[in-house]
Scaffold this motif. Structure first.
Motif, PDB file in Angstrom:
ATOM      1  N   LEU A  94      54.991 -22.991   8.556  1.00 47.85           N
ATOM      2  CA  LEU A  94      55.635 -23.966   9.443  1.00 47.85           C
ATOM      3  C   LEU A  94      54.798 -25.238   9.582  1.00 47.85           C
ATOM      4  O   LEU A  94      55.335 -26.354   9.560  1.00 47.85           O
ATOM      5  N   ASP A  95      53.499 -25.071   9.714  1.00 43.87           N
ATOM      6  CA  ASP A  95      52.613 -26.245   9.825  1.00 43.87           C
ATOM      7  C   ASP A  95      52.757 -27.118   8.582  1.00 43.87           C
ATOM      8  O   ASP A  95      52.902 -28.345   8.658  1.00 43.87           O
ATOM      9  N   GLU A  96      52.758 -26.466   7.441  1.00 41.12           N
ATOM     10  CA  GLU A  96      52.797 -27.213   6.180  1.00 41.12           C
ATOM     11  C   GLU A  96      54.143 -27.906   5.973  1.00 41.12           C
ATOM     12  O   GLU A  96      54.197 -29.042   5.517  1.00 41.12           O
ATOM     13  N   TYR A 111      48.210 -35.472  10.505  1.00 44.73           N
ATOM     14  CA  TYR A 111      47.367 -34.386  11.007  1.00 44.73           C
ATOM     15  C   TYR A 111      48.034 -33.693  12.193  1.00 44.73           C
ATOM     16  O   TYR A 111      48.440 -34.356  13.153  1.00 44.73           O
ATOM     17  N   THR A 112      48.105 -32.372  12.120  1.00 47.58           N
ATOM     18  CA  THR A 112      48.717 -31.609  13.210  1.00 47.58           C
ATOM     19  C   THR A 112      47.814 -31.654  14.435  1.00 47.58           C
ATOM     20  O   THR A 112      46.664 -31.210  14.386  1.00 47.58           O
ATOM     21  N   ALA A 113      48.335 -32.192  15.537  1.00 49.29           N
ATOM     22  CA  ALA A 113      47.562 -32.281  16.779  1.00 49.29           C
ATOM     23  C   ALA A 113      47.924 -31.133  17.709  1.00 49.29           C
ATOM     24  O   ALA A 113      47.135 -30.737  18.569  1.00 49.29           O
ATOM     25  N   ARG A 114      49.134 -30.616  17.533  1.00 48.04           N
ATOM     26  CA  ARG A 114      49.582 -29.512  18.383  1.00 48.04           C
ATOM     27  C   ARG A 114      50.722 -28.784  17.664  1.00 48.04           C
ATOM     28  O   ARG A 114      51.530 -29.416  16.996  1.00 48.04           O
ATOM     29  N   ILE A 115      50.721 -27.456  17.819  1.00 44.03           N
ATOM     30  CA  ILE A 115      51.865 -26.704  17.273  1.00 44.03           C
ATOM     31  C   ILE A 115      52.228 -25.589  18.250  1.00 44.03           C
ATOM     32  O   ILE A 115      51.367 -24.838  18.692  1.00 44.03           O
ATOM     33  N   ARG A 141      52.116 -43.798  16.154  1.00 45.64           N
ATOM     34  CA  ARG A 141      51.692 -42.910  15.064  1.00 45.64           C
ATOM     35  C   ARG A 141      51.881 -41.427  15.407  1.00 45.64           C
ATOM     36  O   ARG A 141      51.555 -40.566  14.607  1.00 45.64           O
ATOM     37  N   LEU A 142      52.391 -41.138  16.583  1.00 49.43           N
ATOM     38  CA  LEU A 142      52.625 -39.736  16.973  1.00 49.43           C
ATOM     39  C   LEU A 142      54.068 -39.334  16.643  1.00 49.43           C
ATOM     40  O   LEU A 142      55.012 -40.000  17.055  1.00 49.43           O
ATOM     41  N   VAL A 143      54.197 -38.239  15.924  1.00 50.37           N
ATOM     42  CA  VAL A 143      55.530 -37.800  15.499  1.00 50.37           C
ATOM     43  C   VAL A 143      55.753 -36.351  15.920  1.00 50.37           C
ATOM     44  O   VAL A 143      54.872 -35.506  15.736  1.00 50.37           O
ATOM     45  N   LEU A 164      52.302 -34.474  15.388  1.00 50.38           N
ATOM     46  CA  LEU A 164      51.373 -34.890  14.329  1.00 50.38           C
ATOM     47  C   LEU A 164      50.985 -36.351  14.494  1.00 50.38           C
ATOM     48  O   LEU A 164      51.791 -37.164  14.961  1.00 50.38           O
ATOM     49  N   MET A 165      49.768 -36.637  14.109  1.00 47.74           N
ATOM     50  CA  MET A 165      49.256 -38.012  14.188  1.00 47.74           C
ATOM     51  C   MET A 165      49.140 -38.570  12.761  1.00 47.74           C
ATOM     52  O   MET A 165      48.441 -38.000  11.930  1.00 47.74           O
ATOM     53  N   LEU A 166      49.829 -39.676  12.526  1.00 52.11           N
ATOM     54  CA  LEU A 166      49.751 -40.311  11.204  1.00 52.11           C
ATOM     55  C   LEU A 166      48.434 -41.068  11.081  1.00 52.11           C
ATOM     56  O   LEU A 166      47.990 -41.717  12.039  1.00 52.11           O
TER      57      LEU A 166
HETATM   58  C1  LIG Z   1      49.145 -32.108   1.300  1.00 51.32           C
HETATM   59  C2  LIG Z   1      48.613 -31.599   2.594  1.00 51.32           C
HETATM   60  C3  LIG Z   1      49.652 -31.435   3.713  1.00 51.32           C
HETATM   61  C4  LIG Z   1      48.999 -30.803   4.919  1.00 51.32           C
HETATM   62  C5  LIG Z   1      49.916 -30.608   6.094  1.00 51.32           C
HETATM   63  C6  LIG Z   1      49.296 -29.692   7.138  1.00 51.32           C
HETATM   64  C7  LIG Z   1      48.850 -30.473   8.365  1.00 51.32           C
HETATM   65  C8  LIG Z   1      47.572 -29.921   8.912  1.00 51.32           C
HETATM   66  O1  LIG Z   1      47.383 -28.747   9.040  1.00 51.32           O
HETATM   67  S1  LIG Z   1      46.341 -31.024   9.366  1.00 51.32           S
HETATM   68  C9  LIG Z   1      44.927 -30.003   9.759  1.00 51.32           C
HETATM   69  C10 LIG Z   1      44.886 -29.514  11.183  1.00 51.32           C
HETATM   70  N1  LIG Z   1      44.800 -30.575  12.153  1.00 51.32           N
HETATM   71  C11 LIG Z   1      43.657 -31.287  12.349  1.00 51.32           C
HETATM   72  O2  LIG Z   1      42.665 -31.083  11.695  1.00 51.32           O
HETATM   73  C12 LIG Z   1      43.683 -32.359  13.410  1.00 51.32           C
HETATM   74  C13 LIG Z   1      42.393 -32.357  14.241  1.00 51.32           C
HETATM   75  N2  LIG Z   1      42.504 -33.349  15.289  1.00 51.32           N
HETATM   76  C14 LIG Z   1      42.257 -34.662  15.019  1.00 51.32           C
HETATM   77  O3  LIG Z   1      41.845 -35.020  13.919  1.00 51.32           O
HETATM   78  C15 LIG Z   1      42.503 -35.632  16.128  1.00 51.32           C
HETATM   79  O4  LIG Z   1      42.511 -34.991  17.359  1.00 51.32           O
HETATM   80  C16 LIG Z   1      43.877 -36.407  15.942  1.00 51.32           C
HETATM   81  C17 LIG Z   1      43.864 -37.165  14.625  1.00 51.32           C
HETATM   82  C18 LIG Z   1      45.061 -35.440  15.946  1.00 51.32           C
HETATM   83  C19 LIG Z   1      44.050 -37.376  17.084  1.00 51.32           C
HETATM   84  O5  LIG Z   1      42.814 -38.065  17.210  1.00 51.32           O
HETATM   85  P1  LIG Z   1      42.737 -39.573  17.671  1.00 51.32           P
HETATM   86  O6  LIG Z   1      43.379 -40.436  16.660  1.00 51.32           O
HETATM   87  O7  LIG Z   1      41.302 -39.835  18.025  1.00 51.32           O
HETATM   88  O8  LIG Z   1      43.650 -39.632  18.908  1.00 51.32           O
HETATM   89  P2  LIG Z   1      43.271 -39.251  20.426  1.00 51.32           P
HETATM   90  O9  LIG Z   1      42.349 -40.312  20.969  1.00 51.32           O
HETATM   91  O10 LIG Z   1      42.824 -37.801  20.513  1.00 51.32           O
HETATM   92  O11 LIG Z   1      44.669 -39.382  21.087  1.00 51.32           O
HETATM   93  C20 LIG Z   1      45.301 -40.648  21.171  1.00 51.32           C
HETATM   94  C21 LIG Z   1      46.541 -40.474  21.968  1.00 51.32           C
HETATM   95  O12 LIG Z   1      47.481 -39.745  21.147  1.00 51.32           O
HETATM   96  C22 LIG Z   1      48.233 -38.875  21.996  1.00 51.32           C
HETATM   97  N3  LIG Z   1      48.023 -37.497  21.550  1.00 51.32           N
HETATM   98  C23 LIG Z   1      47.004 -36.979  20.825  1.00 51.32           C
HETATM   99  N4  LIG Z   1      47.207 -35.683  20.570  1.00 51.32           N
HETATM  100  C24 LIG Z   1      48.365 -35.365  21.168  1.00 51.32           C
HETATM  101  C25 LIG Z   1      49.133 -34.172  21.265  1.00 51.32           C
HETATM  102  N5  LIG Z   1      48.744 -33.026  20.695  1.00 51.32           N
HETATM  103  N6  LIG Z   1      50.297 -34.203  21.942  1.00 51.32           N
HETATM  104  C26 LIG Z   1      50.712 -35.336  22.541  1.00 51.32           C
HETATM  105  N7  LIG Z   1      50.030 -36.500  22.471  1.00 51.32           N
HETATM  106  C27 LIG Z   1      48.885 -36.507  21.802  1.00 51.32           C
HETATM  107  C28 LIG Z   1      47.772 -39.078  23.387  1.00 51.32           C
HETATM  108  O13 LIG Z   1      48.605 -40.053  23.968  1.00 51.32           O
HETATM  109  C29 LIG Z   1      46.399 -39.634  23.239  1.00 51.32           C
HETATM  110  O14 LIG Z   1      46.068 -40.374  24.318  1.00 51.32           O
HETATM  111  P3  LIG Z   1      45.237 -39.649  25.518  1.00 51.32           P
HETATM  112  O15 LIG Z   1      43.960 -39.192  24.890  1.00 51.32           O
HETATM  113  O16 LIG Z   1      45.104 -40.725  26.510  1.00 51.32           O
HETATM  114  O17 LIG Z   1      46.056 -38.504  25.999  1.00 51.32           O
END
Ligand SMILES: CCCCCCCC(=O)SCCNC(=O)CCNC(=O)[C@H](O)C(C)(C)COP(=O)(O)OP(=O)(O)OC[C@H]1O[C@@H](n2cnc3c(N)ncnc32)[C@H](O)[C@@H]1OP(=O)(O)O
Length: 168
Positions: A94-96, A111-115, A141-143, A164-166
């Protein structure tokens, strides 16, 4: 970057016969050939989609109207309790499906920020499941995306919503 045809791939990267048959049925349903998303060689070690990862899931993704679709047939090494697919690996699917869709649609990593995920019914090893994902909403950039996994009998195996964060 473009994927090569299924039958040109080494055996271990190919979709199996059931998956190809189900893809053909979906194409019939949509009344069009479904295009496969290109693989990005830069991420060849991705656990879910990378072609270079020796223990990866080697998923193939297809564009559907307003979303994405993939099939997966869990093998014995993907189980948890007897004959049941591991929930962590269901989460990977599902994440992918949600992350890779956004990455390919936008051209930058997502990048997945929450699931949030709910496991509704078990997935049996050896059965072919369908995974689908689509975008729900975005703010900057949040989707927010939704994903679902469907068992062969049509029941929902699992469903998820992710944020997810773009990349900038
Ligand atoms: C080919 C390959 C395809 C791969 C697809 C698979 C996808 C994945 O699995 S990706 C790997 C797993 N995920 C990660 O590693 C992500 C780890 N986390 C991060 O890198 C960071 O926390 C990241 C990029 C998500 C956000 O960081 P950053 O850009 O510094 O934003 P941040 O300052 O934390 O937040 C900015 C604002 O965004 C919003 N926001 C951030 N996270 C969330 C969230 N989960 N929900 C709602 N809003 C959020 C908030 O409004 C936040 O503001 P506030 O801090 O005031 O609440």
């Amino acid at each position: 970057m473009e994927s090569i045809q299924n039958n040109m791939l080494p055996q271990h990267l190919q979709m199996n016969e059931t998956e190809r048959k189900l893809l053909a049925e979906e194409e019939k349903k949509y009344g069009t050939k479904l295009m496969e998303m290109p693989k990005d060689q830069k991420y060849g070690m991705c656990f879910a989609c990378g072609e270079e990862n020796p223990v990866g899931l080697h998923l193939h993704f297809f564009w559907i109207p307003n979303g994405v679709m993939a099939f997966f047939t869990p093998k014995p090494e993907h189980q948890s309790y007897n004959g049941r697919m591991h929930g962590g690996l269901i989460t990977v699917l599902l994440d992918e499906i949600m992350g890779n869709y956004l990455f390919k649609k936008e051209g930058v990593p997502a990048y997945t920020a929450r699931i949030d995920l709910r496991f509704r019914t078990p997935v049996q090893i050896g059965t072919t499941i369908r995974c689908e994902g689509h975008e729900v909403k975005r703010k900057g950039r949040l989707v927010v995306m939704e994903g679902v996994i469907i068992n062969p009998d049509g029941t929902v195996a699992a469903e998820a919503t992710s944020t997810l964060m773009l990349e900038k």
